[in-house]
Design an enzyme around this catalytic site. Structure first.
Site, PDB file in Angstrom:
ATOM      1  N   CYS A   1      62.276  72.938 -32.297  1.00  0.00           N
ATOM      2  CA  CYS A   1      61.698  72.479 -30.830  1.00  0.00           C
ATOM      3  C   CYS A   1      61.504  73.825 -30.027  1.00  0.00           C
ATOM      4  CB  CYS A   1      62.940  71.969 -30.007  1.00  0.00           C
ATOM      5  SG  CYS A   1      64.529  72.962 -30.041  1.00  0.00           S
TER       6      CYS A   1
ATOM      7  N   GLU B   1      67.372  66.899 -24.124  1.00  0.00           N
ATOM      8  CA  GLU B   1      66.786  68.237 -24.846  1.00  0.00           C
ATOM      9  C   GLU B   1      65.535  67.826 -25.741  1.00  0.00           C
ATOM     10  OE1 GLU B   1      67.299  71.093 -24.166  1.00  0.00           O
ATOM     11  OE2 GLU B   1      69.489  71.183 -23.767  1.00  0.00           O
TER      12      GLU B   1
HETATM   13  P1  NAD Z   1      62.752  61.136 -32.086  1.00  0.00           P
HETATM   14  O1  NAD Z   1      62.644  61.128 -30.597  1.00  0.00           O
HETATM   15  O2  NAD Z   1      61.900  60.125 -32.738  1.00  0.00           O
HETATM   16  O3  NAD Z   1      64.182  60.613 -32.474  1.00  0.00           O
HETATM   17  C1  NAD Z   1      65.305  61.324 -31.964  1.00  0.00           C
HETATM   18  C2  NAD Z   1      66.589  60.292 -32.213  1.00  0.00           C
HETATM   19  O4  NAD Z   1      66.393  59.153 -31.172  1.00  0.00           O
HETATM   20  C3  NAD Z   1      66.704  59.733 -33.468  1.00  0.00           C
HETATM   21  O5  NAD Z   1      67.884  59.644 -33.939  1.00  0.00           O
HETATM   22  C4  NAD Z   1      66.303  58.178 -33.146  1.00  0.00           C
HETATM   23  O6  NAD Z   1      66.624  57.422 -34.216  1.00  0.00           O
HETATM   24  C5  NAD Z   1      66.434  57.969 -31.955  1.00  0.00           C
HETATM   25  N1  NAD Z   1      65.680  57.167 -31.146  1.00  0.00           N
HETATM   26  C6  NAD Z   1      64.726  56.565 -31.356  1.00  0.00           C
HETATM   27  N2  NAD Z   1      63.964  55.572 -30.500  1.00  0.00           N
HETATM   28  C7  NAD Z   1      65.229  55.617 -29.565  1.00  0.00           C
HETATM   29  C8  NAD Z   1      65.430  54.642 -28.676  1.00  0.00           C
HETATM   30  N3  NAD Z   1      64.578  53.848 -27.973  1.00  0.00           N
HETATM   31  N4  NAD Z   1      66.427  54.899 -27.921  1.00  0.00           N
HETATM   32  C9  NAD Z   1      67.585  55.993 -28.111  1.00  0.00           C
HETATM   33  N5  NAD Z   1      67.651  56.445 -29.402  1.00  0.00           N
HETATM   34  C10 NAD Z   1      66.200  56.438 -29.901  1.00  0.00           C
HETATM   35  O7  NAD Z   1      62.547  62.551 -32.146  1.00  0.00           O
HETATM   36  P2  NAD Z   1      62.550  63.231 -33.810  1.00  0.00           P
HETATM   37  O8  NAD Z   1      61.199  62.975 -34.527  1.00  0.00           O
HETATM   38  O9  NAD Z   1      63.669  63.007 -34.408  1.00  0.00           O
HETATM   39  O10 NAD Z   1      62.737  64.704 -33.441  1.00  0.00           O
HETATM   40  C11 NAD Z   1      61.352  65.508 -33.147  1.00  0.00           C
HETATM   41  C12 NAD Z   1      61.351  65.993 -31.622  1.00  0.00           C
HETATM   42  O11 NAD Z   1      62.819  66.477 -31.327  1.00  0.00           O
HETATM   43  C13 NAD Z   1      60.383  67.032 -31.359  1.00  0.00           C
HETATM   44  O12 NAD Z   1      59.530  66.520 -30.250  1.00  0.00           O
HETATM   45  C14 NAD Z   1      61.382  68.004 -30.866  1.00  0.00           C
HETATM   46  O13 NAD Z   1      60.747  69.078 -30.064  1.00  0.00           O
HETATM   47  C15 NAD Z   1      62.409  67.589 -30.203  1.00  0.00           C
HETATM   48  N6  NAD Z   1      63.704  68.586 -30.527  1.00  0.00           N
HETATM   49  C16 NAD Z   1      64.051  69.199 -29.148  1.00  0.00           C
HETATM   50  C17 NAD Z   1      65.089  70.000 -29.372  1.00  0.00           C
HETATM   51  C18 NAD Z   1      65.643  70.544 -28.112  1.00  0.00           C
HETATM   52  O14 NAD Z   1      66.414  71.020 -28.093  1.00  0.00           O
HETATM   53  N7  NAD Z   1      65.049  70.679 -26.861  1.00  0.00           N
HETATM   54  C19 NAD Z   1      65.613  70.340 -30.550  1.00  0.00           C
HETATM   55  C20 NAD Z   1      65.276  69.551 -31.575  1.00  0.00           C
HETATM   56  C21 NAD Z   1      64.289  68.585 -31.588  1.00  0.00           C
END
Ligand code: NAD
Length: 466
Positions: free
Chosen positions: A275, A241
């Site tokens: 999101c 997502e």
């Molecule tokens: P992010 O991708 O920076 O981090 C998300 C998670 O991934 C965190 O727990 C982080 O520690 C982890 N992570 C970071 N690097 C990783 C790796 N290499 N492998 C595995 N995990 C890793 O996102 P964010 O800044 O926390 O959230 C904002 C983003 O999330 C926005 O783009 C938003 O649109 C998206 N989002 C999408 C939905 C949806 O349902 N589509 C819902 C909420 C947020």
């Protein structure tokens, strides 16, 4: 220090993971800063728990999930307060209490779902049964914007289908997730739901771990791509997502006064850190000026501030990295377009507050339009031809949500059907519900959450021929 839970026991680490309040920079609490060895322990515990959890009946799992809903409900105020402190969103409005209430509702609804065995054939040539089997250990990786709700969206369908779970919350907001996992552990057998906390590398290690059968990931497109690449090695099942850049198309027949509130909350819910928020607004030139006027008038009245203070409707940006990204995108847009509201942050306090900002006279090709801002800065694009607006709305790599605004519902439905995104709303935006599958097209992800389709993502299909 708040402790992590692995195998039903609390775990402490030598190194701390400090969590700060985005409204004033104060220390909210400390979570364990885990290392790879801790993931191995969590996988071991979850694998062990899987051997018995998978044998439970649907009724037993349903009962357990309903008890979890009750438990979260009983602790709702405590959870809401902690969520506001570490995430920044207000307690009231569409804030923390609302998020915790949503977590209870989603848990209750999901507990009522099932994926019964289907008989595909039963005749003299043989019997063919279609079963849904749990996958094993599910790794849940969550972002910082809705840590409780998104955590619940991952955990509950996974355990309902007989899987065990390892949660990895964002390093910016681990405390409330740890509390939720602690409550869940008061209900479920040890090892069924575990939590590991730490920096991004913990998530990366989960995505490559051979003991994890599926990753459900909610976060940015960039990280989603990395997770997908890492998961290939062990052929993990994936639900991704990812980011959105939702377009709203406002047709020429709307009543600007009537839709201003819906447009506002569609764009600015959780200070835009959502999101499926409205992130690009295409407005017919016939109503553009009137809508801008109403939207600005509505936005001016909206109090932004410290989430625990009564009356606050919008909070700060959750972290400095995100704040700087927003500041940068806004500055570029203001230079190019016409600023209608906001734009200049008040840098007096230590909080990451960015004011509600509305900029018009922008177009595709401008960064604030093309990229996901994930903050309270809305770009407006004026159009005179609906086909052109639709083409521009679809001209984006993301495809999470979209909306059409019109008094003519039939006309709006036809345009909605031509938008390239997983959910389209008419005269509203972002109203997800637990019985409707939610997921992205194009770069916004793979797979869906919610409803039976969402539940099925936590299973492998097995067909038995006899
Ligand atoms: P992010 O991708 O920076 O981090 C998300 C998670 O991934 C965190 O727990 C982080 O520690 C982890 N992570 C970071 N690097 C990783 C790796 N290499 N492998 C595995 N995990 C890793 O996102 P964010 O800044 O926390 O959230 C904002 C983003 O999330 C926005 O783009 C938003 O649109 C998206 N989002 C999408 C939905 C949806 O349902 N589509 C819902 C909420 C947020």
């Amino acid at each position: 220090m708040v402790l992590s839970m692995i195998d039903g026991k609390t775990v402490q680490t030598q190194k701390p993971l400090e969590v700060f309040n985005p409204a004033d920079g104060s220390l909210v609490g400390i979570a364990p800063r885990m290392e790879i060895a801790d993931i191995n322990r969590a996988v071991e515990a979850a694998t062990h728990a899987f051997s018995s959890w998978r044998e439970t009946t649907l009724q037993q799992r349903r009962k357990a999930c309903l008890a979890i809903a009750k438990k979260i409900g009983e602790h709702s105020e405590e959870l809401a307060q902690l969520l506001t402190l570490e995430q920044g969103k207000p307690l009231g409005g569409l804030g923390s209490r609302w998020e915790i209430g949503g977590a209870v509702t989603w848990t209750q609804y999901t507990a009522g779902l099932s994926l019964p065995t289907k008989i595909l054939q039963d005749n003299e040539e043989g019997r063919v049964e279609f079963h849904r089997k749990p996958i094993g250990v599910v790794g849940s990786i969550t972002p910082w914007n809705f840590p409780v709700l998104i955590g619940i969206w991952h955990i509950i369908p996974a355990v309902m289908t007989g899987n065990t779970v390892i949660c990895k919350p964002s390093p910016f907001t681990p405390l409330v997730t740890l509390k939720v996992v602690e409550l869940i552990n008061q209900i479920l057998p040890k090892g069924v739901v575990n939590c590991v906390t730490g920096e991004d590398e913990i998530g990366a290690a989960m995505a490559t771990h051979p003991g994890i059968g599926k990753i459900v990931f909610t976060g940015s497109c960039a990280t989603g791509r990395k997770v997908m690449a890492s998961a290939a090695e062990t052929m993990k099942r994936l639900t991704l997502e990812l980011g959105g850049n939702d377009a709203g198309i406002v047709l020429d027949d709307v009543d600007p006064k009537q839709i201003a509130e819906g447009l506002f909350w569609g764009a600015f819910i959780n200070s835009g850190q959502t999101c499926a928020a409205l992130k690009r607004l295409y407005i017919s030139d016939r109503v553009h000026d009137a809508i801008c006027k109403e939207l600005v008038q509505f936005a001016r009245k909206m109090p932004m501030g410290v989430g625990t203070e009564p009356g606050t409707m919008l909070g700060p940006i959750q972290n400095l990295r995100q704040y700087q990204k927003i500041e940068n995108l806004a500055a570029e847009a203001i230079e190019k377009g016409t600023l209608l509201l906001g734009g200049k942050p008040d840098k007096k306090g230590k909080g990451h507050f960015f004011p509600i900002t509305i900029v018009t006279d922008l177009d595709n090709g401008d960064r604030l339009v093309d990229e996901e801002q994930f903050g309270p800065v809305l770009p407006i694009i004026k159009f005179s031809n609906i086909e052109e607006a639709l083409a521009k709305a679809n001209d984006n790599p993301n495809g999470l949500g979209g909306s059409v605004w019109s008094r003519d519902i039939e006309r709006a439905r036809q345009i909605a059907g031509r938008m390239e995104c997983g959910s389209v709303w008419i005269n509203k935006h972002g109203m997800i519900q637990p019985n409707a599958p939610f997921g992205g097209m194009k770069s916004s992800g793979i797979g869906v959450e919610f409803g039976e389709e969402g539940l099925a993502e936590y299973t492998n299909i097995q067909v038995i021929f006899s």
